[in-house]
Design a protein around this motif. Structure first.
Motif, short mmCIF file in Angstrom:
data_model
loop_
_atom_site.label_atom_id
_atom_site.label_comp_id
_atom_site.label_asym_id
_atom_site.label_seq_id
_atom_site.Cartn_x
_atom_site.Cartn_y
_atom_site.Cartn_z
N ILE A 68 0.84 -1.07 -0.06
CA ILE A 68 -0.07 -0.13 -0.12
C ILE A 68 0.85 1.25 -0.05
CG2 ILE A 68 -1.55 1.30 1.47
CD1 ILE A 68 -2.81 -1.49 2.28
N GLU A 69 1.90 1.19 0.71
CA GLU A 69 2.81 2.35 1.19
C GLU A 69 3.56 2.72 -0.48
OE1 GLU A 69 4.87 2.99 4.85
OE2 GLU A 69 4.59 1.01 4.84
N THR A 70 3.97 1.52 -1.06
CA THR A 70 4.71 1.67 -2.34
C THR A 70 3.71 2.18 -3.31
OG1 THR A 70 6.25 -0.05 -1.75
CG2 THR A 70 6.06 0.52 -4.10
N GLY A 115 3.13 5.86 -3.39
CA GLY A 115 4.22 6.55 -3.65
C GLY A 115 5.09 7.17 -2.14
N TYR A 116 4.61 6.67 -1.02
CA TYR A 116 4.88 6.87 0.16
C TYR A 116 4.47 8.24 0.66
CZ TYR A 116 8.28 3.32 -1.01
OH TYR A 116 8.89 2.19 -1.54
N GLY A 117 3.36 8.65 -0.13
CA GLY A 117 2.62 9.91 0.21
C GLY A 117 1.41 9.70 0.81
N GLY A 118 0.82 8.48 1.02
CA GLY A 118 -0.84 8.39 1.50
C GLY A 118 -0.72 8.02 2.82
N LEU A 119 -0.98 6.73 3.31
CA LEU A 119 -1.16 6.34 4.72
C LEU A 119 0.24 6.36 5.15
CD1 LEU A 119 -3.37 3.28 4.53
CD2 LEU A 119 -4.17 5.58 5.12
N ASN A 120 0.63 6.79 6.60
CA ASN A 120 1.94 6.63 7.10
C ASN A 120 2.14 5.00 7.66
OD1 ASN A 120 0.76 6.26 9.59
ND2 ASN A 120 0.93 8.36 10.27
N HIS A 121 3.08 4.77 7.85
CA HIS A 121 3.52 3.34 8.02
C HIS A 121 2.70 2.52 9.15
CE1 HIS A 121 5.81 -0.50 8.42
NE2 HIS A 121 6.09 -0.30 9.75
N GLY A 151 -8.37 4.92 16.57
CA GLY A 151 -8.58 5.70 15.29
C GLY A 151 -7.70 5.54 14.12
N LEU A 152 -7.51 4.01 14.00
CA LEU A 152 -6.77 3.76 12.80
C LEU A 152 -7.83 3.44 11.66
CD1 LEU A 152 -3.90 2.16 14.82
CD2 LEU A 152 -3.51 3.91 13.28
N PRO A 153 -7.27 3.38 10.25
CA PRO A 153 -7.94 3.03 9.30
C PRO A 153 -7.82 1.48 9.35
CG PRO A 153 -5.87 3.68 8.52
CD PRO A 153 -6.02 4.06 10.03
N VAL A 154 -8.93 0.82 8.78
CA VAL A 154 -8.97 -0.76 8.97
C VAL A 154 -9.38 -1.33 7.54
CG1 VAL A 154 -9.63 -0.98 11.38
CG2 VAL A 154 -11.28 -0.37 9.82
N ASP A 155 -9.57 -0.35 6.42
CA ASP A 155 -9.57 -0.64 5.03
C ASP A 155 -8.85 -0.15 4.14
OD1 ASP A 155 -12.36 -2.27 5.43
OD2 ASP A 155 -13.01 -0.25 6.08
N PRO A 156 -8.37 -0.73 3.15
CA PRO A 156 -7.52 -0.29 2.21
C PRO A 156 -8.05 1.10 1.49
CG PRO A 156 -7.85 -2.71 1.51
CD PRO A 156 -8.93 -2.12 2.57
N PRO A 157 -7.03 1.99 1.12
CA PRO A 157 -7.23 3.34 0.64
C PRO A 157 -8.16 3.07 -0.71
CG PRO A 157 -5.14 3.48 1.25
CD PRO A 157 -5.79 1.94 1.36
N ALA A 158 -9.36 3.94 -1.03
CA ALA A 158 -9.98 3.90 -2.06
C ALA A 158 -8.95 3.87 -3.49
CB ALA A 158 -11.19 4.80 -2.15
N GLY A 159 -9.29 3.36 -4.49
CA GLY A 159 -8.71 3.54 -5.68
C GLY A 159 -7.34 2.63 -6.02
N ALA A 168 -8.64 -11.93 -3.41
CA ALA A 168 -10.09 -12.00 -2.91
C ALA A 168 -10.24 -10.94 -1.76
CB ALA A 168 -10.30 -13.45 -2.36
N VAL A 169 -9.16 -10.95 -0.83
CA VAL A 169 -9.26 -9.93 0.29
C VAL A 169 -9.09 -8.61 -0.12
CG1 VAL A 169 -8.90 -11.81 1.80
CG2 VAL A 169 -6.71 -10.36 1.12
N LEU A 170 -8.35 -8.35 -1.18
CA LEU A 170 -8.03 -6.89 -1.78
C LEU A 170 -9.07 -6.43 -2.71
CD1 LEU A 170 -4.36 -7.28 -2.75
CD2 LEU A 170 -5.15 -6.08 -0.79
N GLN A 171 -10.18 -7.21 -2.91
CA GLN A 171 -11.19 -6.49 -3.81
C GLN A 171 -12.11 -5.86 -2.95
OE1 GLN A 171 -11.47 -6.93 -6.97
NE2 GLN A 171 -9.72 -8.58 -6.84
N PRO A 172 -12.28 -4.32 -3.60
CA PRO A 172 -13.04 -3.42 -2.88
C PRO A 172 -14.50 -4.21 -2.44
CG PRO A 172 -12.09 -2.68 -5.08
CD PRO A 172 -11.96 -3.87 -5.11
N GLY A 173 -14.77 -3.76 -1.21
CA GLY A 173 -16.03 -4.38 -0.67
C GLY A 173 -15.74 -5.74 -0.04
#
Length: 365
Positions: free
Chosen positions: A257-259, A262-268, A305-313, A358-363
């Motif tokens: 996800i970080e890669t 581009g290391y500019g979205g979610l922090n580690h 307060g942490l995200p638990v789903d992959p970022p959209a897109g 299968a686990v990476l699919q949106p939804g």
């Protein structure tokens, strides 16, 4: 607290982790492992204005005649590159650093990784003392001797194992930590419960509010317990030939996800939180773990307060391609840290790519 808590890290190059408020001003502790008369303090432009002058003054007071220089890089993962590593090496050269010099890594995980790698490479290895100022660095990246920089193709692909001479975690530094960075560190704290200590997960659930309120005793306990877990594993497996791989629970997903961002979205830490949920869901998909434990993990991370789903897109196939280049992959295929439920993680090789997708699919549930 009457004095520092100390956690011992065993192995061929043993060292101590000190945990207490005020350690960044404790010249005796800072200079305890000095062998020579030269020191380079590496920090970033967020942390250096707060603490660098204090650390340098404490070192000079404790070791009169010590030549101390500083090197500051821009804050953030985007600075963990070969280019900034080269500038750190240039700073050591400008200091005229000899083989008995010491690098002090003052900051979060980016600074610790890059400074440690510079120390590993200068004259084939000089001492490094880790001075973590973020919760994430205190409980994870400062301990264990993994050092590295990133490439566009992936995270931490160029690096070396280089154990520090000491780790000094000044818990008072957490008072200046932005809330987002505190939460990121809590993700790695949760990881220790997830991989091997279900009772620690119980404790975190009961102390969540105190930790978020930055209660000193709760944070110090969380740091000490996390470091003790990591120290025990690192002492048994310093070069990640076996058990130490468990510390990467969630990280294969996280690094992809970080890669991809581009290391500019979610922090580690945020990416690790998402990655742990995905690893738990992958364990479900493979029939290894109950859904109830995934839900419990997801709820605890969300409470922090942490995200638990992959970022959209993010494209699942792109994430999968990054995972194929991950250091945990083998010639036989993808290797993941999965679990059989809370506190029971293990390494699983040759994971079918279809299950990962299968686990990476949106939804995906």
């Amino acid at each position: 607290m009457s004095g520092p808590r100390w956690v011992e890290v065993s192995g061929a190059q043993p060292y101590r982790i000190g945990i207490a408020p005020g350690l960044l001003d404790d010249g005796a502790a800072l200079a305890a492992t000095l062998c020579g008369r030269q020191a380079l303090v590496i920090s970033d432009d967020t942390v250096a204005p707060l603490y660098a002058a204090r650390v340098e003054a404490a070192l000079r007071a404790a070791a009169p005649g010590l030549a101390v220089a500083g090197f500051v890089l821009p804050a953030g993962e985007s600075s963990k590159t070969l280019a900034w590593f080269g500038r750190a090496i240039d700073a050591l050269a400008a200091l005229g650093a000899r083989r008995d010099a010491c690098v002090y890594a003052l900051g979060g995980g980016v600074v610790g990784d890059l400074a440690g790698f510079a120390a590993a490479c200068w004259m084939r290895g000089i001492d490094c003392v880790q001075l973590p100022t973020t919760l994430l660095a205190m409980v994870d990246s400062s301990v264990g001797g993994k050092t590295a920089v990133d490439l566009p193709q992936g995270k931490n692909l160029v690096g070396a194992f280089h154990p520090p001479r000491a780790v000094l975690a000044d818990t008072a530094a957490l008072r200046t930590l932005p809330p987002r960075e505190l939460r990121a560190g809590l993700a790695e704290v949760v990881k220790y419960g997830a991989i091997g200590d279900a009772a620690f997960l119980d404790w975190l659930e009961t102390r969540a509010d105190a930790l978020l309120a930055m209660d000193h005793d709760a944070l110090a306990e969380a740091v000490a317990r996390s470091c003790a877990h990591k120290a025990a594993i690192v002492g048994r497996d310093p070069f990640e030939h076996g058990e130490r791989a468990l510390l990467n629970f969630g990280h294969t997903f996280a690094h992809a996800i970080e890669t991809a961002q581009g290391y500019g979205g979610l922090n580690h830490g945020e990416a690790v939180a998402v990655g742990m949920v995905l690893a738990a869901r992958l364990s479900e998909e493979l029939g290894l773990a109950p859904a109830a434990d995934t839900l419990r993990l997801r709820a605890l991370l969300a409470r922090f307060g942490l995200p638990v789903d992959p970022p959209a897109g993010l494209d699942p196939e792109t994430l999968l391609a990054h995972m194929r280049l991950d250091k945990k992959a083998t010639a036989g295929g993808l290797r993941f840290i999965v679990w059989d439920g809370a506190g029971r993680a293990r390494v699983l090789s040759d994971v079918p790519e279809s299950a990962v997708l299968a686990v990476l699919q949106p939804g995906a549930p």
